[in-house]
Scaffold this active site. Structure first.
Site, PDB file in Angstrom:
ATOM      1  N   HIS A   9      25.253  15.716 -34.951  1.00  0.00           N
ATOM      2  CA  HIS A   9      24.631  15.139 -33.748  1.00  0.00           C
ATOM      3  C   HIS A   9      23.619  14.051 -34.101  1.00  0.00           C
ATOM      4  O   HIS A   9      23.113  13.984 -35.234  1.00  0.00           O
ATOM      5  CB  HIS A   9      23.918  16.245 -32.955  1.00  0.00           C
ATOM      6  CG  HIS A   9      22.822  16.916 -33.738  1.00  0.00           C
ATOM      7  ND1 HIS A   9      21.576  16.356 -33.916  1.00  0.00           N
ATOM      8  CD2 HIS A   9      22.802  18.089 -34.409  1.00  0.00           C
ATOM      9  CE1 HIS A   9      20.827  17.153 -34.649  1.00  0.00           C
ATOM     10  NE2 HIS A   9      21.559  18.215 -34.976  1.00  0.00           N
ATOM     11  N   ARG A  58      21.857  19.108 -28.135  1.00  0.00           N
ATOM     12  CA  ARG A  58      21.855  17.888 -28.955  1.00  0.00           C
ATOM     13  C   ARG A  58      23.256  17.549 -29.452  1.00  0.00           C
ATOM     14  O   ARG A  58      23.595  16.367 -29.582  1.00  0.00           O
ATOM     15  CB  ARG A  58      20.852  17.999 -30.103  1.00  0.00           C
ATOM     16  CG  ARG A  58      21.061  19.165 -31.058  1.00  0.00           C
ATOM     17  CD  ARG A  58      19.807  19.333 -31.928  1.00  0.00           C
ATOM     18  NE  ARG A  58      19.916  20.355 -32.954  1.00  0.00           N
ATOM     19  CZ  ARG A  58      19.622  21.639 -32.776  1.00  0.00           C
ATOM     20  NH1 ARG A  58      19.244  22.068 -31.592  1.00  0.00           N
ATOM     21  NH2 ARG A  58      19.693  22.482 -33.789  1.00  0.00           N
ATOM     22  N   GLU A  84      23.770  25.427 -35.073  1.00  0.00           N
ATOM     23  CA  GLU A  84      22.944  25.307 -36.270  1.00  0.00           C
ATOM     24  C   GLU A  84      22.499  26.693 -36.720  1.00  0.00           C
ATOM     25  O   GLU A  84      22.445  27.625 -35.911  1.00  0.00           O
ATOM     26  CB  GLU A  84      21.719  24.426 -35.967  1.00  0.00           C
ATOM     27  CG  GLU A  84      20.741  24.218 -37.115  1.00  0.00           C
ATOM     28  CD  GLU A  84      21.376  23.600 -38.354  1.00  0.00           C
ATOM     29  OE1 GLU A  84      22.174  24.307 -39.024  1.00  0.00           O
ATOM     30  OE2 GLU A  84      21.057  22.437 -38.672  1.00  0.00           O
ATOM     31  N   HIS A 154      26.190  20.501 -36.435  1.00  0.00           N
ATOM     32  CA  HIS A 154      24.837  20.432 -36.997  1.00  0.00           C
ATOM     33  C   HIS A 154      24.871  20.369 -38.513  1.00  0.00           C
ATOM     34  O   HIS A 154      25.886  20.671 -39.139  1.00  0.00           O
ATOM     35  CB  HIS A 154      24.053  21.668 -36.537  1.00  0.00           C
ATOM     36  CG  HIS A 154      24.071  21.833 -35.057  1.00  0.00           C
ATOM     37  ND1 HIS A 154      23.099  21.316 -34.240  1.00  0.00           N
ATOM     38  CD2 HIS A 154      24.972  22.429 -34.238  1.00  0.00           C
ATOM     39  CE1 HIS A 154      23.395  21.592 -32.972  1.00  0.00           C
ATOM     40  NE2 HIS A 154      24.532  22.261 -32.958  1.00  0.00           N
TER      41      HIS A 154
END
Length: 198
Positions: A9, A58, A84, A154
């Site tokens: 991202h 995100r 993440e 992520h």
């Protein structure tokens, strides 16, 4: 021949503030939005069949910007398996302040080691063991069928996947970094062997 495109991202608000983000659901900065737009300039040259992302905004926002920018309407799959890693007690803390408190070696172990988890958080090993089963079940069959797949996720969930794909050892994955907004592209044959990486 399948194509797998990995994208971290764009810059998040806590990336900018040098804080451990982990599973906290923060959004993109203006630079992060620009990074997503820039990625779309390269992605428009691929015929993407499916997109996968985490459930964190995100990553979701980055993917939405890209699909809107290149005018793609394709199936999108969101899964917490691609989130993440959870940084536990470190989430929200300033990285420099954390180093000052615990020492650089300890924080480096928490951040980069495969086996060692931060207090009450996930290690890269923990992340690996949720990312890879999801990849094998949901994504790999589509690659075997010759599809082009985009994954927007992520730093650590993608490090885990790269570790699997490229057979990187625990020692060397510690030094492997994935920058925000930068593509990593794999060409994969029908036997699921990687024939090229760019």
């Amino acid at each position: 021949m399948g194509i797998l495109i990995l994208l971290r991202h764009g810059q998040s608000t806590w990336n900018l503030e040098n804080r451990f983000t982990g599973s906290e659901d923060v959004d993109l900065t203006s630079l992060g939005i620009e990074e997503a737009r820039n990625a779309s300039l390269f992605l428009k040259y691929y015929t993407i069949d499916f997109a996968f992302t985490s459930v964190l905004k995100r990553a979701v926002h980055t993917l939405e910007i890209i699909l809107n920018k290149i005018g793609l309407n394709i199936p999108v799959f969101k899964s917490a398996a691609l989130n993440e890693r959870d940084y536990g007690d470190m989430q929200g803390l300033n990285k420099a302040a954390t180093i000052k408190k615990y020492g650089e070696a300890q924080v480096l172990d928490w951040r980069r080691s495969y086996q060692i988890a931060p207090p009450n958080g996930e290690s890269l090993k923990d992340t690996y063991h949720r990312v890879i089963p999801y990849y094998l079940a949901e994504i790999e069959p589509k690659l075997k069928a010759g599809k082009t797949i985009l994954i927007v996720a992520h730093g650590n969930s993608l490090r885990a996947l790269v570790m699997y794909l490229e057979e990187i050892s625990e020692k060397y994955i510690a030094d492997f970094e994935i920058a925000t907004g930068v593509l990593r592209v794999y060409h994969i044959d029908e036997k699921l062997k990687i024939t090229a990486i760019s």
